[in-house]
Design a protein around this motif. Structure first.
Motif, PDB file in Angstrom:
ATOM      1  N   TYR A   6      59.136  24.482  34.045  1.00  0.00           N
ATOM      2  CA  TYR A   6      59.148  25.934  33.918  1.00  0.00           C
ATOM      3  C   TYR A   6      57.742  26.486  34.153  1.00  0.00           C
ATOM      4  CZ  TYR A   6      63.715  25.233  31.846  1.00  0.00           C
ATOM      5  OH  TYR A   6      64.999  24.876  31.628  1.00  0.00           O
ATOM      6  N   PRO A   7      57.624  27.566  34.897  1.00  0.00           N
ATOM      7  CA  PRO A   7      56.286  28.101  35.186  1.00  0.00           C
ATOM      8  C   PRO A   7      55.601  28.640  33.934  1.00  0.00           C
ATOM      9  CG  PRO A   7      57.993  29.543  36.072  1.00  0.00           C
ATOM     10  CD  PRO A   7      58.684  28.333  35.534  1.00  0.00           C
ATOM     11  N   VAL A   8      54.336  28.276  33.795  1.00  0.00           N
ATOM     12  CA  VAL A   8      53.511  28.759  32.698  1.00  0.00           C
ATOM     13  C   VAL A   8      52.599  29.860  33.223  1.00  0.00           C
ATOM     14  CG1 VAL A   8      51.728  28.101  31.029  1.00  0.00           C
ATOM     15  CG2 VAL A   8      53.583  26.525  31.555  1.00  0.00           C
ATOM     16  N   TYR A   9      52.095  29.660  34.437  1.00  0.00           N
ATOM     17  CA  TYR A   9      51.227  30.638  35.078  1.00  0.00           C
ATOM     18  C   TYR A   9      51.332  30.435  36.578  1.00  0.00           C
ATOM     19  CZ  TYR A   9      47.205  33.478  36.180  1.00  0.00           C
ATOM     20  OH  TYR A   9      46.396  34.458  36.687  1.00  0.00           O
ATOM     21  N   PHE A  10      51.306  31.524  37.335  1.00  0.00           N
ATOM     22  CA  PHE A  10      51.307  31.377  38.786  1.00  0.00           C
ATOM     23  C   PHE A  10      50.479  32.482  39.439  1.00  0.00           C
ATOM     24  CE2 PHE A  10      54.943  34.094  38.055  1.00  0.00           C
ATOM     25  CZ  PHE A  10      54.928  34.985  39.122  1.00  0.00           C
ATOM     26  N   MET A  11      50.035  32.189  40.648  1.00  0.00           N
ATOM     27  CA  MET A  11      49.271  33.133  41.455  1.00  0.00           C
ATOM     28  C   MET A  11      49.882  33.187  42.842  1.00  0.00           C
ATOM     29  SD  MET A  11      45.202  32.647  40.790  1.00  0.00           S
ATOM     30  CE  MET A  11      45.034  30.934  41.179  1.00  0.00           C
ATOM     31  N   ILE A  12      49.866  34.360  43.407  1.00  0.00           N
ATOM     32  CA  ILE A  12      50.292  34.526  44.799  1.00  0.00           C
ATOM     33  C   ILE A  12      49.046  34.871  45.591  1.00  0.00           C
ATOM     34  CG2 ILE A  12      51.705  35.862  46.389  1.00  0.00           C
ATOM     35  CD1 ILE A  12      53.667  36.267  44.059  1.00  0.00           C
ATOM     36  N   ARG A  13      48.744  34.053  46.572  1.00  0.00           N
ATOM     37  CA  ARG A  13      47.543  34.234  47.391  1.00  0.00           C
ATOM     38  C   ARG A  13      47.898  34.068  48.862  1.00  0.00           C
ATOM     39  NH1 ARG A  13      43.235  36.177  44.375  1.00  0.00           N
ATOM     40  NH2 ARG A  13      43.407  35.291  42.324  1.00  0.00           N
ATOM     41  N   GLU A  14      46.927  34.379  49.715  1.00  0.00           N
ATOM     42  CA  GLU A  14      47.136  34.221  51.155  1.00  0.00           C
ATOM     43  C   GLU A  14      47.343  32.747  51.486  1.00  0.00           C
ATOM     44  OE1 GLU A  14      42.713  34.040  50.441  1.00  0.00           O
ATOM     45  OE2 GLU A  14      44.284  35.382  49.802  1.00  0.00           O
ATOM     46  N   GLY A  15      48.059  32.473  52.533  1.00  0.00           N
ATOM     47  CA  GLY A  15      48.378  31.101  52.885  1.00  0.00           C
ATOM     48  C   GLY A  15      47.358  30.415  53.773  1.00  0.00           C
ATOM     49  N   GLN A  16      46.282  31.082  54.131  1.00  0.00           N
ATOM     50  CA  GLN A  16      45.318  30.503  55.049  1.00  0.00           C
ATOM     51  C   GLN A  16      44.291  29.617  54.365  1.00  0.00           C
ATOM     52  OE1 GLN A  16      46.012  33.768  54.895  1.00  0.00           O
ATOM     53  NE2 GLN A  16      46.945  34.246  56.851  1.00  0.00           N
ATOM     54  N   ARG A  17      44.260  29.551  53.041  1.00  0.00           N
ATOM     55  CA  ARG A  17      43.255  28.766  52.324  1.00  0.00           C
ATOM     56  C   ARG A  17      43.888  27.491  51.779  1.00  0.00           C
ATOM     57  NH1 ARG A  17      39.454  31.831  48.689  1.00  0.00           N
ATOM     58  NH2 ARG A  17      38.465  29.801  48.788  1.00  0.00           N
ATOM     59  N   ASN A  18      43.058  26.478  51.564  1.00  0.00           N
ATOM     60  CA  ASN A  18      43.538  25.207  51.017  1.00  0.00           C
ATOM     61  C   ASN A  18      43.983  25.383  49.570  1.00  0.00           C
ATOM     62  OD1 ASN A  18      42.906  23.887  53.383  1.00  0.00           O
ATOM     63  ND2 ASN A  18      40.877  23.293  52.685  1.00  0.00           N
ATOM     64  N   ASP A  19      44.988  24.626  49.171  1.00  0.00           N
ATOM     65  CA  ASP A  19      45.495  24.699  47.801  1.00  0.00           C
ATOM     66  C   ASP A  19      44.448  24.306  46.768  1.00  0.00           C
ATOM     67  OD1 ASP A  19      47.921  25.501  48.779  1.00  0.00           O
ATOM     68  OD2 ASP A  19      48.832  23.520  48.662  1.00  0.00           O
ATOM     69  N   ILE A  20      43.557  23.397  47.110  1.00  0.00           N
ATOM     70  CA  ILE A  20      42.547  22.913  46.168  1.00  0.00           C
ATOM     71  C   ILE A  20      41.665  24.062  45.674  1.00  0.00           C
ATOM     72  CG2 ILE A  20      40.865  22.276  47.944  1.00  0.00           C
ATOM     73  CD1 ILE A  20      41.503  20.346  44.709  1.00  0.00           C
ATOM     74  N   ASN A  21      41.515  25.109  46.480  1.00  0.00           N
ATOM     75  CA  ASN A  21      40.694  26.258  46.070  1.00  0.00           C
ATOM     76  C   ASN A  21      41.261  26.985  44.859  1.00  0.00           C
ATOM     77  OD1 ASN A  21      38.878  25.872  48.190  1.00  0.00           O
ATOM     78  ND2 ASN A  21      40.167  27.036  49.582  1.00  0.00           N
ATOM     79  N   TYR A  22      42.539  26.808  44.572  1.00  0.00           N
ATOM     80  CA  TYR A  22      43.185  27.529  43.475  1.00  0.00           C
ATOM     81  C   TYR A  22      43.443  26.653  42.253  1.00  0.00           C
ATOM     82  CZ  TYR A  22      43.849  30.807  47.223  1.00  0.00           C
ATOM     83  OH  TYR A  22      43.618  31.649  48.272  1.00  0.00           O
ATOM     84  N   ALA A  23      43.119  25.396  42.325  1.00  0.00           N
ATOM     85  CA  ALA A  23      43.420  24.479  41.220  1.00  0.00           C
ATOM     86  C   ALA A  23      42.665  24.846  39.949  1.00  0.00           C
ATOM     87  CB  ALA A  23      43.117  23.046  41.629  1.00  0.00           C
ATOM     88  N   ILE A  24      41.369  24.990  40.022  1.00  0.00           N
ATOM     89  CA  ILE A  24      40.582  25.299  38.821  1.00  0.00           C
ATOM     90  C   ILE A  24      40.877  26.712  38.312  1.00  0.00           C
ATOM     91  CG2 ILE A  24      38.239  25.617  37.937  1.00  0.00           C
ATOM     92  CD1 ILE A  24      37.447  23.142  39.556  1.00  0.00           C
ATOM     93  N   PRO A  25      40.973  27.736  39.178  1.00  0.00           N
ATOM     94  CA  PRO A  25      41.356  29.053  38.648  1.00  0.00           C
ATOM     95  C   PRO A  25      42.713  29.053  37.939  1.00  0.00           C
ATOM     96  CG  PRO A  25      40.430  29.305  40.833  1.00  0.00           C
ATOM     97  CD  PRO A  25      40.566  27.827  40.577  1.00  0.00           C
ATOM     98  N   LEU A  26      43.657  28.242  38.414  1.00  0.00           N
ATOM     99  CA  LEU A  26      44.948  28.134  37.716  1.00  0.00           C
ATOM    100  C   LEU A  26      44.782  27.469  36.355  1.00  0.00           C
ATOM    101  CD1 LEU A  26      47.452  27.055  40.501  1.00  0.00           C
ATOM    102  CD2 LEU A  26      47.625  29.075  39.061  1.00  0.00           C
ATOM    103  N   LEU A  27      44.031  26.380  36.320  1.00  0.00           N
ATOM    104  CA  LEU A  27      43.853  25.659  35.065  1.00  0.00           C
ATOM    105  C   LEU A  27      43.028  26.444  34.055  1.00  0.00           C
ATOM    106  CD1 LEU A  27      43.357  22.015  36.349  1.00  0.00           C
ATOM    107  CD2 LEU A  27      45.356  22.983  35.219  1.00  0.00           C
ATOM    108  N   ASP A  28      42.258  27.432  34.510  1.00  0.00           N
ATOM    109  CA  ASP A  28      41.511  28.290  33.586  1.00  0.00           C
ATOM    110  C   ASP A  28      42.442  29.085  32.668  1.00  0.00           C
ATOM    111  OD1 ASP A  28      38.926  27.601  34.282  1.00  0.00           O
ATOM    112  OD2 ASP A  28      38.751  29.184  35.797  1.00  0.00           O
TER     113      ASP A  28
END
Length: 97
Positions: free
Chosen positions: A10-32
């Motif tokens: 079940y989702p705890v937190y999610f972000m919608i971002r542009e698809g042109q960037r690598n997923d790794i760029n959002y890992a730490i901001p999500l875990l924050d």
């Protein structure tokens, strides 16, 4: 869509971002937005990044992320636990309520 899910998928937190960037760029901001203390953080080998691994350890979590193919140093990964990542329901295949 990038999401953090609980043990049941079940989702705890999610972000919608542009698809042109690598997923790794959002890992730490999500875990924050969640507390990984005492948790296993599961991800595929695309998230094999020392900065992310160090972040997870620094916040009391246990990374379950396999090393990339051809990695200089193979990191230990609980493969049984990592296979659970594939059986959790994925929320990007259905619309959100």
């Amino acid at each position: 869509m990038h999401a953090v899910v609980d043990a049941y998928g079940y989702p705890v937190y999610f972000m919608i971002r542009e698809g042109q960037r690598n997923d790794i760029n959002y890992a730490i901001p999500l875990l924050d937005h969640v507390n990984p203390n005492g948790s296993n953080v599961l991800a595929d080998h695309g998230y094999d990044c020392n900065k992310l691994i160090d972040y997870i350890y620094a916040h009391g979590g246990e990374p379950t992320i396999p090393s990339r193919k051809g990695a200089k140093f193979e990191r230990h990964c609980d493969w049984w636990r990592n296979t659970l990542r594939g059986i959790l329901p994925t929320n990007n295949k259905k619309s959100l309520p």
